[in-house]
Design a protein around this motif. Sequence first.
Motif, PDB file in Angstrom:
ATOM      1  N   GLU A 175       0.816  -1.211   0.000  1.00  0.00           N
ATOM      2  CA  GLU A 175       0.000   0.000   0.000  1.00  0.00           C
ATOM      3  C   GLU A 175       0.853   1.266   0.000  1.00  0.00           C
ATOM      4  N   LEU A 210     -10.331  -0.069  -1.345  1.00  0.00           N
ATOM      5  CA  LEU A 210      -9.835  -1.402  -1.678  1.00  0.00           C
ATOM      6  C   LEU A 210      -9.313  -1.412  -3.110  1.00  0.00           C
ATOM      7  N   ALA A 280     -13.728  -9.383   1.311  1.00  0.00           N
ATOM      8  CA  ALA A 280     -12.911  -8.254   1.767  1.00  0.00           C
ATOM      9  C   ALA A 280     -13.768  -7.012   1.977  1.00  0.00           C
ATOM     10  N   ALA A 284     -14.275  -5.040   5.425  1.00  0.00           N
ATOM     11  CA  ALA A 284     -13.957  -3.611   5.470  1.00  0.00           C
ATOM     12  C   ALA A 284     -15.123  -2.811   6.038  1.00  0.00           C
ATOM     13  N   TYR A 296      -6.296  -0.746   1.326  1.00  0.00           N
ATOM     14  CA  TYR A 296      -5.847  -2.133   1.287  1.00  0.00           C
ATOM     15  C   TYR A 296      -5.746  -2.670  -0.133  1.00  0.00           C
ATOM     16  N   VAL A 298      -6.141  -5.883  -2.423  1.00  0.00           N
ATOM     17  CA  VAL A 298      -6.910  -7.123  -2.350  1.00  0.00           C
ATOM     18  C   VAL A 298      -6.425  -8.048  -3.462  1.00  0.00           C
ATOM     19  N   PRO A 340      -0.401  -8.897   0.328  1.00  0.00           N
ATOM     20  CA  PRO A 340      -1.642  -8.752   1.085  1.00  0.00           C
ATOM     21  C   PRO A 340      -1.447  -8.733   2.608  1.00  0.00           C
ATOM     22  N   LYS A 342      -0.992  -6.330   4.835  1.00  0.00           N
ATOM     23  CA  LYS A 342      -1.734  -5.334   5.613  1.00  0.00           C
ATOM     24  C   LYS A 342      -3.191  -5.749   5.816  1.00  0.00           C
ATOM     25  N   ILE A 343      -3.858  -6.188   4.764  1.00  0.00           N
ATOM     26  CA  ILE A 343      -5.265  -6.560   4.892  1.00  0.00           C
ATOM     27  C   ILE A 343      -5.417  -7.809   5.758  1.00  0.00           C
ATOM     28  N   LEU A 347      -7.618  -6.552   8.754  1.00  0.00           N
ATOM     29  CA  LEU A 347      -9.013  -6.963   8.521  1.00  0.00           C
ATOM     30  C   LEU A 347      -9.222  -8.464   8.695  1.00  0.00           C
ATOM     31  N   TRP A 349      -8.295 -10.785   6.752  1.00  0.00           N
ATOM     32  CA  TRP A 349      -8.735 -11.300   5.452  1.00  0.00           C
ATOM     33  C   TRP A 349      -7.576 -11.970   4.730  1.00  0.00           C
TER      34      TRP A 349
END
Length: 378
Positions: A175, A210, A280, A284, A296, A298, A340, A342-343, A347, A349
């Motif tokens: 990101e 996203l 996702a 979110a 994020y 995805v 991926p 961070k997500i 989150l 996910w």
Amino acid sequence: MLSLPAAGLVSSNCSLDGGFVPCPSNVFSEHEEGVIHVLVTGGAGYIGSHAALRLLKESYRVTIVDNLSRGNMGAVKVLQKLFPEPGQLQFVYADLGDLKAVNKIFSENAFDAVMHFAAVAYVGESTVDPLKYYHNITSNTLVILESMAAHDVRTLIYSSTCATYGEPEKMPITEETPQVPINPYGKAKKMAEDIILDYSKNSDMAVMILRYFNVIGSDPEGRLGEAPRPELREHGRISGACFDAARGVIPGLKVKGTDYKTHDGTCIRDYIDVTDLVDAHVKALKKAKPGEVGIYNVGTGRGRSVKEFVEACKKATGVEIKVDYLARRPGDYAEVFSDPTKIRHELNWTAQFTDLQESLQIAWRWQKAHRDGYAAAS
């Protein structure tokens, strides 16, 4: 011929015959304790319809707004049949470029959140008709934001794209990777992101952006799928072209670009299943907090070349698809795949549908059962 309501007229699921009859008591116009009402722009489209399905399954109240320029009324009718109870789902035929119509929609409905999917989304088309992309993506997002501000709707889940990164020097993309888009589609999306971020600095809006990678697949239960307009096939996703070639709709598959600096000369992309993508979005939405912004990527974190994709498609369809290798497509980039991390951390996910051939097999089943897309349902 498709019959449509006038712009701004609500088509609810209150009608027994599937027609455009409003609910006698419009529960959509009032906030209800324990019920989250989500406006899904572009909800008749490929990704938006899958997102609406997931929201409805989780007991969200959903209003779909779509001008059907890229979406399919057939997808909406599928959702209406699945969720026929009053107060679950309504459809509004309107263009997001019409500020008066959009304001009317917001004034007549009590939205708690917006999932903004509506957008033209083909890289190749954006290089041919850039003004369409700046109007449809950037200007229309501004209209949505203005309406949200005017009607005190404070949660936005924004559908963006890895195309905002352009062609980064380092992989995988995080990101924090600089955003230097190289085509009008990516530029228009980045402009929309910038508008959202600037507005959010002086508001208490909850924002989730996203950035998708390359979306494939369809509903595992076969209720929804991807049905692009025939005239847009040349600009569309490679999965659609593979299926068209497998069905004999087109004589073969055209792979554009074989001289990229990749292991087999074709582009490398991160293919994310639409079921994972909408998961996702729901995560979110649940994590969105007033005054905070989440951004994020995805994706799966794994890149696959176009040649690898074609081989997977051949196996998924069981058809030995004819492939023609052509010159590069304007605006394309060699290699793009996500990090991926961070997500996953923020989150909780992680992509679950990561078997490329399996995702294509699921989508292929829908394609075979809907040779004319949603035409029969429309």
